[in-house]
Design a protein around this motif. Structure first.
Motif, short mmCIF file in Angstrom:
data_model
loop_
_atom_site.label_atom_id
_atom_site.label_comp_id
_atom_site.label_asym_id
_atom_site.label_seq_id
_atom_site.Cartn_x
_atom_site.Cartn_y
_atom_site.Cartn_z
N ASP A 131 0.85 -1.20 0.00
CA ASP A 131 0.00 0.00 0.00
C ASP A 131 0.88 1.25 0.00
OD1 ASP A 131 -2.36 1.46 -0.03
OD2 ASP A 131 -2.74 1.27 2.12
N GLU A 132 0.32 2.33 -0.52
CA GLU A 132 0.99 3.64 -0.48
C GLU A 132 0.01 4.67 0.08
OE1 GLU A 132 3.18 6.89 -3.44
OE2 GLU A 132 1.31 5.91 -4.07
N LEU A 133 0.50 5.50 1.00
CA LEU A 133 -0.24 6.67 1.46
C LEU A 133 0.56 7.89 1.02
CD1 LEU A 133 -2.67 7.70 3.17
CD2 LEU A 133 -1.10 7.82 5.11
N ARG A 134 -0.07 8.75 0.23
CA ARG A 134 0.64 9.91 -0.27
C ARG A 134 -0.09 11.19 0.11
NH1 ARG A 134 0.66 10.01 -6.77
NH2 ARG A 134 2.15 8.32 -6.43
N ALA A 135 0.67 12.26 0.22
CA ALA A 135 0.10 13.55 0.63
C ALA A 135 0.85 14.67 -0.06
CB ALA A 135 0.20 13.71 2.15
N VAL A 136 0.14 15.76 -0.27
CA VAL A 136 0.74 17.00 -0.74
C VAL A 136 0.77 17.96 0.44
CG1 VAL A 136 0.49 18.98 -2.29
CG2 VAL A 136 -0.06 16.68 -3.10
N LEU A 137 1.96 18.43 0.78
CA LEU A 137 2.12 19.42 1.83
C LEU A 137 1.84 20.78 1.22
CD1 LEU A 137 5.41 18.09 3.47
CD2 LEU A 137 3.04 17.52 4.05
N ARG A 138 0.72 21.37 1.55
CA ARG A 138 0.35 22.62 0.90
C ARG A 138 -0.12 23.64 1.93
NH1 ARG A 138 -5.49 20.64 -1.60
NH2 ARG A 138 -6.64 21.05 0.33
N VAL A 139 0.04 24.90 1.57
CA VAL A 139 -0.44 26.01 2.39
C VAL A 139 -0.76 27.15 1.45
CG1 VAL A 139 1.92 26.84 2.82
CG2 VAL A 139 0.06 27.53 4.34
N GLY A 140 -1.86 27.84 1.70
CA GLY A 140 -2.27 28.92 0.84
C GLY A 140 -2.56 28.48 -0.58
N GLY A 141 -2.96 27.22 -0.74
CA GLY A 141 -3.26 26.69 -2.06
C GLY A 141 -2.04 26.30 -2.87
N ARG A 142 -0.84 26.41 -2.30
CA ARG A 142 0.38 26.09 -3.05
C ARG A 142 1.09 24.87 -2.46
NH1 ARG A 142 3.62 31.44 -5.13
NH2 ARG A 142 1.93 32.30 -6.40
N PRO A 143 1.54 23.94 -3.32
CA PRO A 143 2.25 22.75 -2.82
C PRO A 143 3.69 23.08 -2.47
CG PRO A 143 2.12 22.68 -5.20
CD PRO A 143 1.35 23.91 -4.77
N GLN A 144 4.10 22.71 -1.27
CA GLN A 144 5.48 22.92 -0.82
C GLN A 144 6.27 21.61 -0.80
OE1 GLN A 144 6.55 26.03 -0.22
NE2 GLN A 144 4.55 26.98 -0.45
N GLY A 145 5.56 20.48 -0.81
CA GLY A 145 6.25 19.20 -0.77
C GLY A 145 5.30 18.04 -0.98
N HIS A 146 5.88 16.86 -1.20
CA HIS A 146 5.13 15.60 -1.34
C HIS A 146 5.64 14.59 -0.32
CE1 HIS A 146 4.57 16.30 -5.98
NE2 HIS A 146 3.75 17.05 -5.27
N ILE A 147 4.76 13.71 0.11
CA ILE A 147 5.15 12.56 0.93
C ILE A 147 4.60 11.30 0.27
CG2 ILE A 147 5.04 11.45 3.18
CD1 ILE A 147 4.27 14.11 4.40
N SER A 148 5.41 10.26 0.21
CA SER A 148 4.96 8.93 -0.21
C SER A 148 5.41 7.94 0.87
CB SER A 148 5.56 8.53 -1.56
OG SER A 148 5.17 9.40 -2.58
N LEU A 149 4.46 7.27 1.49
CA LEU A 149 4.76 6.26 2.51
C LEU A 149 4.32 4.90 1.98
CD1 LEU A 149 3.32 8.14 5.65
CD2 LEU A 149 5.61 8.32 4.66
N PHE A 150 5.18 3.89 2.15
CA PHE A 150 4.88 2.57 1.61
C PHE A 150 4.88 1.52 2.73
CE2 PHE A 150 6.98 4.93 -1.79
CZ PHE A 150 6.08 4.75 -2.84
N ARG A 151 3.95 0.58 2.62
CA ARG A 151 3.92 -0.59 3.52
C ARG A 151 4.13 -1.85 2.71
NH1 ARG A 151 -0.77 0.97 7.88
NH2 ARG A 151 0.62 2.05 9.32
N ALA A 152 4.89 -2.77 3.29
CA ALA A 152 5.22 -4.01 2.62
C ALA A 152 4.09 -5.03 2.80
CB ALA A 152 6.52 -4.58 3.18
N GLU A 153 4.17 -6.07 1.99
CA GLU A 153 3.23 -7.19 2.12
C GLU A 153 3.24 -7.71 3.55
OE1 GLU A 153 1.15 -8.39 -0.02
OE2 GLU A 153 1.78 -7.41 -1.88
N GLY A 154 2.07 -8.05 4.07
CA GLY A 154 1.96 -8.53 5.44
C GLY A 154 1.56 -7.45 6.42
N ARG A 155 1.72 -6.19 6.04
CA ARG A 155 1.28 -5.07 6.87
C ARG A 155 -0.18 -4.75 6.55
NH1 ARG A 155 4.91 -2.39 10.67
NH2 ARG A 155 6.98 -2.21 9.72
N PRO A 156 -0.91 -4.18 7.50
CA PRO A 156 -2.27 -3.72 7.19
C PRO A 156 -2.21 -2.50 6.28
CG PRO A 156 -1.66 -3.06 9.41
CD PRO A 156 -0.58 -3.99 8.93
N ALA A 157 -3.27 -2.28 5.54
CA ALA A 157 -3.36 -1.09 4.71
C ALA A 157 -3.49 0.16 5.58
CB ALA A 157 -4.56 -1.19 3.76
#
Length: 381
Positions: A131-157
């Motif tokens: 699974d992947e959980l991703r986010a856009v770090l934004r403020v004032g409507g503008r993106p300042q960064g991205h996050i991508s978090l990954f879980r391996a097989e066997g982990r819960p979603a």
């Protein structure tokens, strides 16, 4: 499927952990320090197996440097961005940047049918990610960064509680990232004199380059990079800029293939790309240019960093042109008293006490370095 760690964590512990995360990241000296602190504290609340933390250009949304990659090799950069830019996919960063909540999990979005995502098939599954959980770090409507978090097989979603946790830190982390655009006015001489030029084929492979490009690449922050036939390690975000230009030319994406970045000396550079046309009119190689950023390229970032209003920005631009208060008032059809109030507010936000100091701080072509360590590829517990 078993519940996530955060679902079994008492709300009070989650609240304390979130507060500690924000406390630590608020004191980070630079983007990489912020990413390291945020990741260390976040893993205790919602474990994951790999991650990428990226700075983005707030005007174009393009990935830039620095980047922190955790427990990921460099072989998948092109595959990841091929899926992001050239396929009909879910949870695209450009869509999340405009979404009411800029956070989404792959299995949440697909109804636990991840094969609907080309990213899952081409990038995640071969690497054992579930699974992947991703986010856009934004403020004032503008993106300042991205996050991508990954879980391996066997982990819960990733679940709703974890999505809410990430959503609750998006804005404060984005504000902190935005603050790192503040300049320190000490000109940095030297460096290449001409534009650096790199050509990439349709697969994002480097075809050729000029000597100035090599000189610029040598000054860029360390981070995830891809090998090339010429033995040059190309920063992942430079390759992504080339791929973005091709996607725009093929009408698979919109926007600009353009990103600003500070090199290790603290000097602002701009990286922009366009897709060339072959004899038959079809898309050919992508040309990437790296060159010093002009003041006009950097002012939007600095204005955003200091949280200047539109009116304060106008007043600041007139100050930079040397206009006295009376003339600024006439140009903006305001009273001199109102203009003085705006100037006072700008001085307070920028931390200066005179017009000369303000102009020197905001409009100097090159800026002194921030405390970037740029050690970005790590193994995390």
């Amino acid at each position: 499927m078993p519940g996530s760690t955060i679902s079994r964590t008492p709300a009070s512990r989650t609240s304390v952990g979130r507060a500690e995360l924000l406390f630590r990241t608020a004191r980070a000296a630079d983007a990489l320090g912020l990413f390291a602190e945020a990741s260390a504290h976040l893993r205790r609340l919602m474990p994951y197996d790999a991650a990428v933390w990226r700075v983005t250009d707030p005007v174009t949304g393009m990935m830039t440097a620095p980047i922190r990659a955790e427990n990921l090799d460099e072989d998948g950069c092109a595959v990841y961005w091929e899926s992001e830019l050239f396929t009909e996919n879910v949870n695209l960063f450009r869509d999340l940047a405009r979404a009411p909540v800029p956070v989404a999990g792959l299995r949440q979005t697909t109804g636990d049918l991840p094969a609907r995502s080309t990213l899952y098939e081409a990038f995640m599954r071969p690497r054992g990610f579930h699974d992947e959980l991703r986010a856009v770090l934004r403020v004032g409507g503008r993106p300042q960064g991205h996050i991508s978090l990954f879980r391996a097989e066997g982990r819960p979603a990733f679940d709703d509680a974890e999505t809410r946790l990430i959503a609750s830190v998006v804005t404060p982390l984005a504000k902190q990232l935005r603050s790192f655009a503040e300049p320190a006015p000490q000109p940095q001489p030297g460096g290449p004199h001409g534009p650096g030029l790199l050509l990439f084929d349709a697969n994002g492979t480097l075809l050729s380059f000029n000597d100035d490009a090599l000189a610029y690449l040598d000054t860029l922050p360390e981070g995830p990079a891809v090998p090339s036939p010429q033995g040059i390690r190309v920063p992942a975000w430079v390759q992504a800029t080339a791929m973005k230009a091709r996607a725009v030319a093929q009408e698979r994406d919109r926007g600009q293939a353009r990103a600003r970045v500070r090199n290790r000396a603290g000097r602002w550079l701009v990286c922009h790309a366009s897709c060339l046309r072959e004899a038959g009119g079809g898309p050919g190689a992508s040309a990437v240019v790296i060159e010093p950023a002009k003041t006009s390229e950097i002012v939007p970032l600095i204005v955003d960093a200091y949280e200047l209003t539109d009116r304060e920005t106008e007043v600041t631009q007139y100050i930079a042109r040397g206009l006295p208060t009376g003339e600024i008032a006439a140009q903006l059809r305001l009273s001199p008293h109102t203009v003085r109030d705006h100037i006072k507010a700008v001085f307070e936000k920028a931390g200066v006490s005179s017009r000369g100091e303000l102009v020197g701080k905001l409009f100097t072509e090159h800026y002194a370095p921030l405390a970037e360590k740029n050690m970005t590829r790590v193994g995390a517990d």
